[in-house]
Motif scaffolding. Structure first.
Motif, PDB file in Angstrom:
ATOM      1  N   UNK A 112       0.855  -1.181   0.000  1.00  0.00           N
ATOM      2  CA  UNK A 112       0.000   0.000   0.000  1.00  0.00           C
ATOM      3  C   UNK A 112       0.896   1.237   0.000  1.00  0.00           C
ATOM      4  N   UNK A 113       0.304   2.415  -0.179  1.00  0.00           N
ATOM      5  CA  UNK A 113       1.092   3.643  -0.143  1.00  0.00           C
ATOM      6  C   UNK A 113       1.794   3.795   1.200  1.00  0.00           C
ATOM      7  N   UNK A 114       1.090   3.502   2.295  1.00  0.00           N
ATOM      8  CA  UNK A 114       1.683   3.641   3.618  1.00  0.00           C
ATOM      9  C   UNK A 114       2.826   2.649   3.817  1.00  0.00           C
ATOM     10  N   UNK A 135       2.890   8.391   4.094  1.00  0.00           N
ATOM     11  CA  UNK A 135       2.139   8.502   5.336  1.00  0.00           C
ATOM     12  C   UNK A 135       0.969   9.484   5.204  1.00  0.00           C
ATOM     13  N   UNK A 136       1.168  10.575   4.444  1.00  0.00           N
ATOM     14  CA  UNK A 136       0.092  11.543   4.252  1.00  0.00           C
ATOM     15  C   UNK A 136      -1.104  10.927   3.530  1.00  0.00           C
ATOM     16  N   UNK A 137      -0.840   9.958   2.658  1.00  0.00           N
ATOM     17  CA  UNK A 137      -1.943   9.343   1.915  1.00  0.00           C
ATOM     18  C   UNK A 137      -2.842   8.483   2.800  1.00  0.00           C
ATOM     19  N   UNK A 138      -2.404   8.199   4.023  1.00  0.00           N
ATOM     20  CA  UNK A 138      -3.291   7.469   4.942  1.00  0.00           C
ATOM     21  C   UNK A 138      -4.396   8.380   5.463  1.00  0.00           C
ATOM     22  N   UNK A 139      -4.152   9.703   5.415  1.00  0.00           N
ATOM     23  CA  UNK A 139      -5.145  10.656   5.909  1.00  0.00           C
ATOM     24  C   UNK A 139      -5.856  11.390   4.778  1.00  0.00           C
TER      25      UNK A 139
END
Length: 386
Positions: free
Chosen positions: A39-41, A347-351
């Protein structure tokens, strides 16, 4: 060949192959993520390991350069980097991939500090502003590395095969290129002092400026291909061309960098770089088309091109810090930013979504503009470089 030109070629060889390795790696990040179904994260977490490896070796390398000299440390770091890239391509599992990424980051970080310190030594010996041209060669190498990714994808070559060829084929050429006698060393750090010195005064602001450019450069290098595919629905074969056009723009601007810095001075050069970065980031984030993003990548290349050269030039000329330690300090902020940008986006893509996360580029450009007035050289150094 004039003696000083031979030294330029030696250091340019180091910058070029360092960029080649980084560009080749960056062009295949989507393939690595796809193979291990990240995943992105998760991808952001793995890229953080690369960043940690580099940042842990920045201060150590600065101390080694002060003790043994920049050239031998550069050569050893290059050999370690070739091994680490090969291991990246061979890693069969996530734990081994994590180890390989950490080693790759450590090697690329060590080589970054040592080759910049060597470049600074040569600049001062011959009274030249060569740092922008060295970084132009780095960008040229990174762009060529990205193009090799395009070719490898077109030929259906695995990233393991791709990485092995990048590691092995240029080896003899690069070692021959760096085969020069060089005994000059930077000023020695105090024997009982720390290996790492926190940048102070103008060097600190130069480091912040490099941080802004470095973070943005890292984001483009590692996420531009994914951004084009996932956000803009570009064809997969076109995805590596984002970093390619970005690198071409950086090469052009860095080749002009020495002339522009002489004519404008560091402060104005930094200001105009920040403005170009702001325009480019706005194109990438707000236009919403492949063509618009490509234009944005070009403008970002113009903007980021002088970030690290300006910081290294300022650090190498600082009257209060030993050059190797000053360069290691700005490298920790600047090049560390290049490595921390990619995991930060993950990490920003998790939000939020990936397009919104890329809004970080806009914020960084504004910060770069705000500190640009703080990075001027001391008057004596400005006079010497004029």
């Amino acid at each position: 060949m004039k003696k000083q030109n031979r030294y330029w070629l030696a250091i340019a060889s180091a910058f070029g192959v360092n960029g080649l390795f980084f560009g080749g790696w960056a062009s295949r990040i989507p393939a690595v993520a796809d193979r291990f179904d990240m995943s992105h994260a998760q991808l952001g977490g793995f890229l953080l390991l690369l960043s940690l490896g580099a940042m842990l070796f920045f201060p150590t390398t600065g101390a080694l350069v002060s003790r043994f000299g920049a050239r031998p440390v550069t050569l050893i770091s290059y050999g370690a980097l070739a091994v680490a890239l090969t291991l990246l391509g061979l890693a069969p599992s996530l734990p081994l991939l994590a180890i390989a990424l950490f080693l790759f980051g450590a090697a690329i970080g060590a080589m970054d500090v040592s080759m910049n310190a060597w470049g600074s030594e040569v600049e001062q010996k011959f009274g030249k502003i060569w740092m922008p041209s060295f970084h132009a060669i780095w960008s040229m190498g990174a762009g060529f590395g990205a193009v090799t990714g395009f070719v490898a994808l077109s030929l259906n070559a695995s990233y393991g095969q791709h990485f092995f060829l990048i590691a092995v084929l240029p080896m003899a050429f690069v070692y021959l290129g760096m085969k020069v006698k060089w005994r000059a060393r930077p000023k020695q750090a105090p024997k009982r002092g720390p290996a790492f010195m926190i940048p102070k005064g103008a060097v600190f602001f130069a480091g912040i400026f490099a941080l802004c450019a470095g973070l943005g450069e890292g984001v483009i290098a590692d996420w531009s291909a994914i951004y084009l595919i996932e956000v803009l629905s570009s064809e997969e074969r076109l995805a590596p061309m984002g970093i390619a056009v970005f690198s071409v723009a950086m090469v052009f601007m860095r080749l002009m960098g020495g002339v522009l810095i002489k004519r404008l001075g560091l402060e104005k050069a930094a200001l105009y770089s920040g403005i170009a970065a702001l325009a480019g980031a706005s194109c990438v984030v707000f236009l919403g088309t492949t063509l618009g993003a490509m234009v944005g990548f070009v403008l970002l290349g113009f903007g980021y091109a002088s970030g690290f050269p300006i910081a290294v030039l300022r650090a190498g000329q600082d009257p209060d810090m030993p050059p190797a330690q000053a360069i290691a300090g700005v490298a920790t902020l600047g090049y560390g930013g290049t490595l921390l940008g990619p995991p930060l986006i993950g990490f920003l893509t998790t939000a939020t979504d990936l397009r919104t996360a890329f809004g970080l580029l806009v914020v960084l450009a504004i910060l770069a503009i705000s500190v640009s007035s703080k990075v001027g050289l001391p008057r004596s150094a400005e006079t010497k470089m004029a």
